[in-house]
Design an enzyme around this catalytic site. Sequence first.
Site, PDB file in Angstrom:
ATOM      1  N   HIS A 155      21.630 118.064  55.532  1.00 44.83           N
ATOM      2  CA  HIS A 155      22.280 117.976  54.223  1.00 44.83           C
ATOM      3  C   HIS A 155      23.055 119.269  54.006  1.00 44.83           C
ATOM      4  CE1 HIS A 155      22.803 116.525  50.049  1.00 44.83           C
ATOM      5  NE2 HIS A 155      22.870 117.820  49.795  1.00 44.83           N
ATOM      6  N   CYS A 156      24.356 119.118  53.749  1.00 44.53           N
ATOM      7  CA  CYS A 156      25.227 120.290  53.577  1.00 44.53           C
ATOM      8  C   CYS A 156      25.624 120.427  52.112  1.00 44.53           C
ATOM      9  CB  CYS A 156      26.467 120.153  54.450  1.00 44.53           C
ATOM     10  SG  CYS A 156      27.625 121.540  54.273  1.00 44.53           S
ATOM     11  N   PRO A 157      25.216 121.499  51.443  1.00 43.50           N
ATOM     12  CA  PRO A 157      25.601 121.667  50.032  1.00 43.50           C
ATOM     13  C   PRO A 157      27.095 121.898  49.857  1.00 43.50           C
ATOM     14  CG  PRO A 157      24.481 123.631  50.849  1.00 43.50           C
ATOM     15  CD  PRO A 157      24.334 122.591  51.906  1.00 43.50           C
ATOM     16  N   ASN A 160      28.320 118.652  49.489  1.00 39.77           N
ATOM     17  CA  ASN A 160      27.489 117.921  48.539  1.00 39.77           C
ATOM     18  C   ASN A 160      27.108 116.553  49.083  1.00 39.77           C
ATOM     19  OD1 ASN A 160      26.117 117.469  46.066  1.00 39.77           O
ATOM     20  ND2 ASN A 160      27.876 116.361  45.239  1.00 39.77           N
ATOM     21  N   ASN A 161      26.684 116.522  50.331  1.00 44.36           N
ATOM     22  CA  ASN A 161      26.334 115.243  50.939  1.00 44.36           C
ATOM     23  C   ASN A 161      25.566 115.492  52.229  1.00 44.36           C
ATOM     24  OD1 ASN A 161      26.187 112.483  51.249  1.00 44.36           O
ATOM     25  ND2 ASN A 161      28.356 112.183  51.673  1.00 44.36           N
TER      26      ASN A 161
END
Length: 298
Positions: A155-157, A160-161
């Site tokens: 999950h990559c902030p 945002n996904n």
Amino acid sequence: MKSPAHRTRDIERQAGYLRPEHCAPPPPRTGSETMWFIRDGCGIVCGVITWMLVFYAEFVVVFVMLLPAKNVAYSLFNGVLFNGLAFLALASHAKAMCTDPGAVPKGNATKEFIESLQLKPGQVVYKCPKCCSIKPDRAHHCSVCKRCIKKMDHHCPWVNNCVGEKNQKYFVLFTMYIALISFHALIMVAFHFVFCFEEDWTKCSNFSPPATVILLILLCFEGLLFLIFTAVMFGTQVHSICSDETGIEQLKKEERRWAKKSKWMNMKVVFGHPFSIAWLSPFSSPDHGKADMYQYIV
């Protein structure tokens, strides 16, 4: 001794663990749910910061370095190149953020769905106890998205996904284009400093010399930081695709139970069949052809 992941799999293989009577059928999708967007405060802030940093680089490149330049051909060439790459970077970011990464239908661990799979003796299915979903092999639950994601990498902030089966192409393009515009900006900053040192500082920019120096140093710092970060991330993603092993699978050292393919075939699974210029376009959805290997039954 078995790892926690293996112990969890053993629990999921027990017939009584599924408990389909505890799962409600998934709600029908409405028009407002057709676009994928994660309502996470941290991720939204990181996404906005990403766009603001790109716009800052655009401002410095165009108004501080290119417009004051005397060489029109130099300004035109670098302006078109930088703005084109920046546009592709932001388009890739938007696609990575607003594309369903491969979410498993929520609450599909119902008795009717399990019966529809027509399981044979010895076949097992996996259930996520958090989102009550029967999930394919290689799917993992994301605590931020609150869904099980097929072939989830991480999950990559910043987007945002989750990065998963259906949006990994856009994430890879995002890291590549950000690395390219960062490298391009650093080269232009170096040329502009040389030009300003040789000429009068008041003639090499529309801003005062102190403001010009501060703006260029900030851009240089931003470009160097993002070049290193995105180049490493790009290399990591390409290696993960070629080895057909996601970041989570590498971290958990999960046992490989899927068919091994060539590196070129793994690339085509993510970017589409066959190879074309569309691989570099964030507006082209990858055509996976017959490459849908991830099954509910294992």
